[in-house]
Design a protein around this motif. Structure first.
Motif, PDB file in Angstrom:
ATOM      1  N   ILE A  15       0.866  -1.301  -0.011  1.00 33.62           N
ATOM      2  CA  ILE A  15       0.020  -0.095  -0.137  1.00 33.62           C
ATOM      3  C   ILE A  15       0.824   1.421  -0.014  1.00 33.62           C
ATOM      4  O   ILE A  15       0.696   2.238  -0.657  1.00 33.62           O
ATOM      5  CB  ILE A  15      -1.046  -0.145   1.110  1.00 33.62           C
ATOM      6  CG1 ILE A  15      -1.882  -1.028   1.107  1.00 33.62           C
ATOM      7  CG2 ILE A  15      -1.518   1.368   1.389  1.00 33.62           C
ATOM      8  CD1 ILE A  15      -2.848  -1.372   2.160  1.00 33.62           C
ATOM      9  N   GLU A  16       1.903   1.189   0.859  1.00 36.76           N
ATOM     10  CA  GLU A  16       2.818   2.479   0.981  1.00 36.76           C
ATOM     11  C   GLU A  16       3.429   2.531  -0.264  1.00 36.76           C
ATOM     12  O   GLU A  16       3.511   3.619  -0.942  1.00 36.76           O
ATOM     13  CB  GLU A  16       3.951   2.193   1.910  1.00 36.76           C
ATOM     14  CG  GLU A  16       4.721   3.229   2.187  1.00 36.76           C
ATOM     15  CD  GLU A  16       5.945   2.956   3.210  1.00 36.76           C
ATOM     16  OE1 GLU A  16       6.663   3.842   3.412  1.00 36.76           O
ATOM     17  OE2 GLU A  16       5.919   1.962   3.736  1.00 36.76           O
ATOM     18  N   MET A  17       3.893   1.587  -1.086  1.00 33.81           N
ATOM     19  CA  MET A  17       4.651   1.544  -2.574  1.00 33.81           C
ATOM     20  C   MET A  17       3.687   2.078  -3.341  1.00 33.81           C
ATOM     21  O   MET A  17       3.768   2.944  -4.233  1.00 33.81           O
ATOM     22  CB  MET A  17       5.102   0.371  -2.634  1.00 33.81           C
ATOM     23  CG  MET A  17       6.357   0.130  -2.089  1.00 33.81           C
ATOM     24  SD  MET A  17       7.053  -1.681  -2.399  1.00 33.81           S
ATOM     25  CE  MET A  17       7.761  -1.542  -3.945  1.00 33.81           C
ATOM     26  N   GLU A  26       5.805  -1.855 -11.893  1.00 36.75           N
ATOM     27  CA  GLU A  26       6.991  -2.972 -11.962  1.00 36.75           C
ATOM     28  C   GLU A  26       7.498  -3.205 -10.959  1.00 36.75           C
ATOM     29  O   GLU A  26       8.099  -4.415 -10.689  1.00 36.75           O
ATOM     30  CB  GLU A  26       7.690  -2.636 -13.242  1.00 36.75           C
ATOM     31  CG  GLU A  26       7.073  -2.510 -14.618  1.00 36.75           C
ATOM     32  CD  GLU A  26       5.982  -1.172 -14.832  1.00 36.75           C
ATOM     33  OE1 GLU A  26       5.509  -1.238 -15.922  1.00 36.75           O
ATOM     34  OE2 GLU A  26       6.254  -0.376 -14.109  1.00 36.75           O
ATOM     35  N   ALA A  27       7.966  -2.094 -10.220  1.00 38.46           N
ATOM     36  CA  ALA A  27       8.574  -2.553  -8.800  1.00 38.46           C
ATOM     37  C   ALA A  27       8.072  -3.388  -8.073  1.00 38.46           C
ATOM     38  O   ALA A  27       8.559  -4.147  -7.222  1.00 38.46           O
ATOM     39  CB  ALA A  27       9.142  -1.204  -8.386  1.00 38.46           C
ATOM     40  N   ILE A  28       6.570  -3.168  -7.733  1.00 40.94           N
ATOM     41  CA  ILE A  28       5.754  -3.722  -6.921  1.00 40.94           C
ATOM     42  C   ILE A  28       5.773  -5.199  -7.245  1.00 40.94           C
ATOM     43  O   ILE A  28       5.958  -6.304  -6.558  1.00 40.94           O
ATOM     44  CB  ILE A  28       4.438  -3.188  -6.790  1.00 40.94           C
ATOM     45  CG1 ILE A  28       4.672  -1.593  -6.038  1.00 40.94           C
ATOM     46  CG2 ILE A  28       3.425  -3.924  -5.989  1.00 40.94           C
ATOM     47  CD1 ILE A  28       3.412  -0.922  -6.233  1.00 40.94           C
ATOM     48  N   LEU A  34       3.003  -9.061  -7.724  1.00 43.26           N
ATOM     49  CA  LEU A  34       1.618  -8.589  -7.914  1.00 43.26           C
ATOM     50  C   LEU A  34       1.524  -7.783  -9.122  1.00 43.26           C
ATOM     51  O   LEU A  34       2.378  -6.639  -9.428  1.00 43.26           O
ATOM     52  CB  LEU A  34       1.079  -7.863  -6.748  1.00 43.26           C
ATOM     53  CG  LEU A  34       0.927  -8.504  -5.248  1.00 43.26           C
ATOM     54  CD1 LEU A  34       0.374  -7.389  -4.426  1.00 43.26           C
ATOM     55  CD2 LEU A  34      -0.171  -9.629  -5.644  1.00 43.26           C
ATOM     56  N   LYS A  35       0.605  -8.094 -10.337  1.00 43.74           N
ATOM     57  CA  LYS A  35       0.514  -7.280 -11.598  1.00 43.74           C
ATOM     58  C   LYS A  35      -0.313  -6.061 -10.941  1.00 43.74           C
ATOM     59  O   LYS A  35      -0.828  -5.874 -10.178  1.00 43.74           O
ATOM     60  CB  LYS A  35      -0.409  -8.022 -12.325  1.00 43.74           C
ATOM     61  CG  LYS A  35       0.327  -9.235 -12.803  1.00 43.74           C
ATOM     62  CD  LYS A  35      -0.556  -9.917 -13.701  1.00 43.74           C
ATOM     63  CE  LYS A  35       0.260 -11.273 -14.143  1.00 43.74           C
ATOM     64  NZ  LYS A  35      -0.831 -11.918 -15.212  1.00 43.74           N
ATOM     65  N   HIS A  66       4.479   4.004 -14.271  1.00 44.01           N
ATOM     66  CA  HIS A  66       4.756   2.973 -15.477  1.00 44.01           C
ATOM     67  C   HIS A  66       6.127   3.185 -15.822  1.00 44.01           C
ATOM     68  O   HIS A  66       6.602   4.069 -16.238  1.00 44.01           O
ATOM     69  CB  HIS A  66       3.592   2.822 -16.654  1.00 44.01           C
ATOM     70  CG  HIS A  66       2.234   2.941 -16.077  1.00 44.01           C
ATOM     71  ND1 HIS A  66       1.766   1.682 -15.533  1.00 44.01           N
ATOM     72  CD2 HIS A  66       1.350   3.793 -15.406  1.00 44.01           C
ATOM     73  CE1 HIS A  66       0.513   1.803 -15.297  1.00 44.01           C
ATOM     74  NE2 HIS A  66       0.343   3.025 -15.149  1.00 44.01           N
ATOM     75  N   GLU A  67       7.023   2.276 -15.575  1.00 44.19           N
ATOM     76  CA  GLU A  67       8.482   2.190 -16.116  1.00 44.19           C
ATOM     77  C   GLU A  67       8.752   2.715 -17.653  1.00 44.19           C
ATOM     78  O   GLU A  67       9.427   3.373 -17.913  1.00 44.19           O
ATOM     79  CB  GLU A  67       8.935   0.986 -15.748  1.00 44.19           C
ATOM     80  CG  GLU A  67      10.647   1.083 -15.293  1.00 44.19           C
ATOM     81  CD  GLU A  67      10.861  -0.107 -14.667  1.00 44.19           C
ATOM     82  OE1 GLU A  67      11.588  -0.769 -15.313  1.00 44.19           O
ATOM     83  OE2 GLU A  67      10.688  -0.221 -13.501  1.00 44.19           O
ATOM     84  N   LYS A  68       7.551   2.143 -18.480  1.00 40.71           N
ATOM     85  CA  LYS A  68       7.665   2.429 -19.954  1.00 40.71           C
ATOM     86  C   LYS A  68       7.500   3.608 -20.056  1.00 40.71           C
ATOM     87  O   LYS A  68       7.835   4.514 -21.214  1.00 40.71           O
ATOM     88  CB  LYS A  68       6.945   1.466 -20.537  1.00 40.71           C
ATOM     89  CG  LYS A  68       7.475  -0.118 -20.683  1.00 40.71           C
ATOM     90  CD  LYS A  68       6.445  -0.880 -21.595  1.00 40.71           C
ATOM     91  CE  LYS A  68       7.046  -2.418 -21.428  1.00 40.71           C
ATOM     92  NZ  LYS A  68       6.106  -3.088 -22.131  1.00 40.71           N
TER      93      LYS A  68
END
Length: 94
Positions: A15-17, A26-28, A34-35, A66-68
């Motif tokens: 939740i914090e992230m 993507e980091a999560i 988890l997607k 979103h990394e992209k």
């Protein structure tokens, strides 16, 4: 998806992230598997409806999630006065 595999601390960290602007989905996924949709479902289940709506409004369309979609500039973290800083002391301006 079942979240029984996660401890209370894990869920709190997810939740914090998810609330952090600079932490990507993507980091999560990398850390917890988890997607993005799983994170959304977890947030819906764990947060109050008003908090979930605030979070969704904040996250939707945010490129930093979103990394992209992220664009990094050269020297992004560099202070404009970085050249003046030496040995942890800021030089005096004249």
């Amino acid at each position: 998806m079942k979240y029984a595999q996660f401890t209370t601390e894990d869920i709190d960290r997810i939740i914090e992230m998810a609330w952090e602007d600079r932490t990507t989905f993507e980091a999560i996924k990398f850390q917890f598997g988890l997607k993005e949709q799983d994170v959304i479902n977890l947030m819906r289940k764990q947060l109050k409806p008003s908090s979930f709506k605030l979070w969704r409004k904040r996250v939707q369309g945010r490129t930093t999630k979103h990394e992209k979609l992220r664009v990094f500039e050269k020297g992004r973290f560099k202070c404009s006065r970085q050249k003046q800083i030496t040995h942890n002391k800021i030089s005096k301006r004249r």
